[in-house]
Scaffold this motif. Structure first.
Motif, mmCIF file in Angstrom:
data_model
loop_
_atom_site.group_PDB
_atom_site.id
_atom_site.type_symbol
_atom_site.label_atom_id
_atom_site.label_comp_id
_atom_site.label_asym_id
_atom_site.label_seq_id
_atom_site.Cartn_x
_atom_site.Cartn_y
_atom_site.Cartn_z
ATOM 1 N N LEU A 27 0.828 -1.205 0.000
ATOM 2 C CA LEU A 27 0.000 0.000 0.000
ATOM 3 C C LEU A 27 0.864 1.257 0.000
ATOM 4 O O LEU A 27 0.493 2.281 -0.585
ATOM 5 N N ASP A 28 2.042 1.180 0.639
ATOM 6 C CA ASP A 28 2.936 2.339 0.694
ATOM 7 C C ASP A 28 3.512 2.695 -0.667
ATOM 8 O O ASP A 28 3.979 3.815 -0.874
ATOM 9 N N LEU A 29 3.505 1.739 -1.607
ATOM 10 C CA LEU A 29 4.067 2.015 -2.929
ATOM 11 C C LEU A 29 3.165 2.891 -3.781
ATOM 12 O O LEU A 29 3.621 3.543 -4.720
ATOM 13 N N GLU A 77 12.397 -10.479 -7.077
ATOM 14 C CA GLU A 77 13.412 -11.044 -7.966
ATOM 15 C C GLU A 77 13.367 -10.403 -9.353
ATOM 16 O O GLU A 77 14.396 -10.011 -9.907
ATOM 17 N N SER A 78 12.167 -10.253 -9.901
ATOM 18 C CA SER A 78 12.027 -9.646 -11.234
ATOM 19 C C SER A 78 11.695 -8.163 -11.172
ATOM 20 O O SER A 78 11.566 -7.506 -12.196
ATOM 21 N N LYS A 79 11.548 -7.649 -9.927
ATOM 22 C CA LYS A 79 11.170 -6.248 -9.700
ATOM 23 C C LYS A 79 9.867 -5.891 -10.438
ATOM 24 O O LYS A 79 9.746 -4.810 -11.021
ATOM 25 N N THR A 80 8.916 -6.820 -10.411
ATOM 26 C CA THR A 80 7.632 -6.615 -11.078
ATOM 27 C C THR A 80 6.559 -6.288 -10.046
ATOM 28 O O THR A 80 6.342 -7.055 -9.101
ATOM 29 N N PHE A 81 5.917 -5.157 -10.235
ATOM 30 C CA PHE A 81 4.863 -4.687 -9.334
ATOM 31 C C PHE A 81 3.530 -4.815 -10.082
ATOM 32 O O PHE A 81 3.343 -4.190 -11.124
ATOM 33 N N THR A 82 2.626 -5.639 -9.557
ATOM 34 C CA THR A 82 1.342 -5.882 -10.218
ATOM 35 C C THR A 82 0.244 -5.075 -9.537
ATOM 36 O O THR A 82 0.119 -5.100 -8.303
ATOM 37 N N VAL A 83 -0.520 -4.347 -10.351
ATOM 38 C CA VAL A 83 -1.647 -3.567 -9.832
ATOM 39 C C VAL A 83 -2.922 -3.975 -10.561
ATOM 40 O O VAL A 83 -2.892 -4.349 -11.738
ATOM 41 N N LEU A 135 -10.677 0.433 -3.185
ATOM 42 C CA LEU A 135 -10.198 1.796 -2.935
ATOM 43 C C LEU A 135 -10.773 2.345 -1.641
ATOM 44 O O LEU A 135 -10.061 2.977 -0.843
ATOM 45 N N GLU A 136 -12.061 2.108 -1.419
ATOM 46 C CA GLU A 136 -12.684 2.615 -0.186
ATOM 47 C C GLU A 136 -12.141 1.887 1.029
ATOM 48 O O GLU A 136 -11.918 2.481 2.084
ATOM 49 N N ASN A 137 -11.882 0.582 0.879
ATOM 50 C CA ASN A 137 -11.421 -0.226 2.006
ATOM 51 C C ASN A 137 -9.995 0.115 2.405
ATOM 52 O O ASN A 137 -9.685 0.264 3.589
ATOM 53 N N PHE A 138 -9.107 0.261 1.397
ATOM 54 C CA PHE A 138 -7.685 0.427 1.703
ATOM 55 C C PHE A 138 -7.216 1.876 1.698
ATOM 56 O O PHE A 138 -6.226 2.215 2.337
ATOM 57 N N TYR A 139 -7.908 2.753 0.949
ATOM 58 C CA TYR A 139 -7.450 4.137 0.841
ATOM 59 C C TYR A 139 -8.479 5.157 1.295
ATOM 60 O O TYR A 139 -8.214 6.359 1.271
ATOM 61 N N VAL A 189 -5.182 -0.650 -7.660
ATOM 62 C CA VAL A 189 -5.015 -1.258 -6.335
ATOM 63 C C VAL A 189 -3.812 -2.187 -6.399
ATOM 64 O O VAL A 189 -3.740 -3.054 -7.278
ATOM 65 N N PRO A 190 -2.817 -2.017 -5.522
ATOM 66 C CA PRO A 190 -1.633 -2.886 -5.562
ATOM 67 C C PRO A 190 -1.998 -4.327 -5.212
ATOM 68 O O PRO A 190 -2.777 -4.574 -4.280
#
Length: 573
Positions: free
Chosen positions: A77-79, A98-104, A145-149, A91-92
């Motif tokens: 969430l901090d990202l 290892e692959s530096k892959t960030f999935t959203v 979005l409402e739940n986490f942010y 939403v993250p």
């Protein structure tokens, strides 16, 4: 040869959700009324929103995910900031180190520009990061979005690292530009500028440098006095970005051969952030530097400047004097203005009339009359000072003594019962007297009015989150010009580097002070034409601590490092 993407209708037909007749009818409606084919099929009742979302996922080679009951770790969430999440509707989901892959997860796979902008914003934290998308339903994204942010779809302030959109009407302050970010479809150059400003203010940068070169367009931020490189934006956006800045700062966008200076005033939730804009023609286009004056980030409290107790008491005694001149010296960016404003803030009581003349006025001080120099109409420091003396002030701040006229009127004001605070550009405190003589002022007038000269420098503080201690060695004594016994039994510190300090080892800055009190002996020496070395020696006899000595105390307190003190101070014999 690039793989051709399947049409949405073809995908729906292959999974037997619609027939060829349904597709032809939808296409006929689209031709007549416009709109998206998927939305038309839903309106026809042939398939649901969920069916369209799954088909879009297949069309864009994305996985379809169900966000029901999703538990997202706090580090993910901090990202993505709250403003980014709501603006981009992402939403993250996961991060593969290892692959530096960030999935959203997202609900609109057509807005792939989101990947570029998220990658750009995270490059400084995770170099080489790659953004990957997964598709979720609109309802799932809304709920997540409402739940986490939270519900905050509107930006609560540029300091949160959000994208900001300039809106030039309905502003809060006079001539200010209000900031919002409700339009994710703004032009690319506008988004880029908004992102650069947002990131800079979030990181408490003092300057943004936009520098065009032959093969690249370089962006650097100055944080705590050190320049940090950002991921370079596309070179083709350089001219458009500079033009956008020039429009906002009311500069001539057609003039690219001459340097220009301007100002952008932002209003963010009632909070003022000023940008001082400077452009300079170079070989490969205009270079632009924006100085950020975030008034809410500056603490104008004399007790919080970091002065040692004895220096703090001396400063309070100096600014309580009924008349005389107190100078603060140092190079640009050494904190002189903050020190002087803190002094004014401390003395700002109903029984004192305080007037300033500045170029420009950097911070608003309620209860203080502030006059901005405007040389275009003849309002110079000298002209403003003459008028100020007729306004019956008790205390006067002159932004800078830069010529004989200003210095002469400052001396006149001090002789007629006013306390004058001002700045001067010199390397140390005693050499300020020589500088005043160089401006053409008489030695006896300087001696009669000067009460003290304070030199200062800013050094970076060691980050408290990654501070480590070590035993100093003989080589440190040689570097600092001190004897080995001076550090016997002492510990030094350094910052190892962590995410909170961008792996620099430093977070924030502190000031080093050199307080040169002009007592009777020094006054006589000034009139006798004594040189700077003699004045410095007299000051040290009466308790003056040099900048290097103040730096040593800061090292002994484990507040800063040897490298910082060596960079900002000199051993003066």
């Amino acid at each position: 040869m690039a793989k051709r993407r399947k049409l949405l209708g073809q995908i729906l037909k292959e999974i037997e959700l619609v027939t060829e007749g349904d597709i032809q009818e939808a296409l006929a409606r689209q031709k007549k009324q416009g709109g998206l084919i998927g939305k038309i099929l839903v309106e026809m009742g042939t398939c649901s929103d969920g069916d369209i979302t799954m088909a879009l996922a297949a069309q864009n080679d994305m996985n379809f995910v169900d966000l029901t009951g999703l538990d997202i770790p706090i580090e993910l969430l901090d990202l993505v900031t709250e403003a980014q999440a709501h603006t981009y509707r992402v939403v993250p989901l996961e991060y593969d180190a290892e692959s530096k892959t960030f999935t959203v997860a997202m609900d609109d796979p057509t807005k792939i520009v989101v990947f570029d902008e998220l990658q750009f914003s995270l490059q400084s934290r995770i170099p080489g990061i790659r953004i990957q998308g997964a598709l979720a339903s609109q309802e799932d994204i809304d709920a997540a979005l409402e739940n986490f942010y939270g519900e905050g779809g509107s930006v609560k302030g540029i300091g949160g690292g959000d994208l900001a959109e300039f809106i030039e009407e309905g502003v809060v302050g006079k001539n200010a530009v209000a900031v919002d970010s409700d339009d994710p479809d703004a032009p690319q150059v506008v988004k880029l500028l908004n992102f650069l400003l947002s990131t800079a203010i979030k990181d408490r940068s003092s300057d943004i440098h936009l520098e065009p070169f032959e093969e690249r367009f370089q962006v650097r931020y100055r944080v705590d006095g050190a320049l940090l490189a950002m991921e370079n934006p596309p070179k083709e956006l350089a001219a458009s970005l500079i033009s956008r800045i020039k429009v906002l700062s009311k500069l001539d966008i057609a003039e690219t051969r001459m340097p220009q200076d301007g100002r952008i005033e932002l209003t963010i939730e009632g909070r003022s952030v000023d940008l001082r804009v400077s452009t300079l023609p170079t070989m490969f286009g205009e270079s632009c530097v924006m100085r950020i004056l975030d008034r809410s980030n500056v603490s104008l409290d004399l007790d919080n400047l970091g002065m040692r107790p004895e220096d703090n008491e001396m400063m309070k005694a100096l600014i309580a004097k009924p008349n005389g001149i107190v100078l603060v010296t140092g190079p640009t960016g050494s904190g002189k203005t903050t020190t002087l404003y803190s002094c004014l803030n401390f003395m700002n009581t109903p029984d004192l009339k305080i007037i300033t003349t500045e170029d420009p006025v950097e911070y608003d001080l309620p209860g203080v009359m502030q006059c901005q120099v405007n040389e275009d109409v003849g309002l110079t420091y000298g002209a403003a000072l003459r008028s100020i003396l007729r306004q019956d002030p008790d205390m006067i701040l002159v932004g800078e003594i830069r010529d004989r006229e200003t210095g002469g009127i400052a001396v006149e004001a001090a002789l007629t019962g006013h306390l004058v605070l001002s700045t001067l550009h010199t390397n140390d405190a005693p050499s300020a007297t020589t500088r005043m003589l160089d401006l053409g002022l008489e030695a006896f007038l300087i001696a009669a009015t000067m009460e003290a000269i304070i030199a200062q420098r800013l050094v970076r503080k060691i980050c408290v989150s990654c501070k480590e201690y070590f035993e100093p060695e003989a080589e440190h004594c040689m570097e600092l010009g001190i004897r080995p016994e001076a550090i016997r039994g002492k510990k030094f510190a350094f910052g190892k580097g962590c995410s909170r300090c961008n792996n620099t080892g430093y977070k924030g800055r502190m000031a080093l002070y050199e307080m040169f009190r002009v007592n009777d002996e020094v006054k006589q020496m000034i009139m006798d034409g004594a040189n700077v070395a003699s004045l410095r020696e007299a000051g040290r006899r009466h308790g003056m601590r040099t900048l290097r000595e103040s730096g040593l105390l800061a090292i002994y307190d484990c507040g800063t490092t040897v490298d910082e003190v060596l960079r900002e101070t000199l051993v003066l014999e």
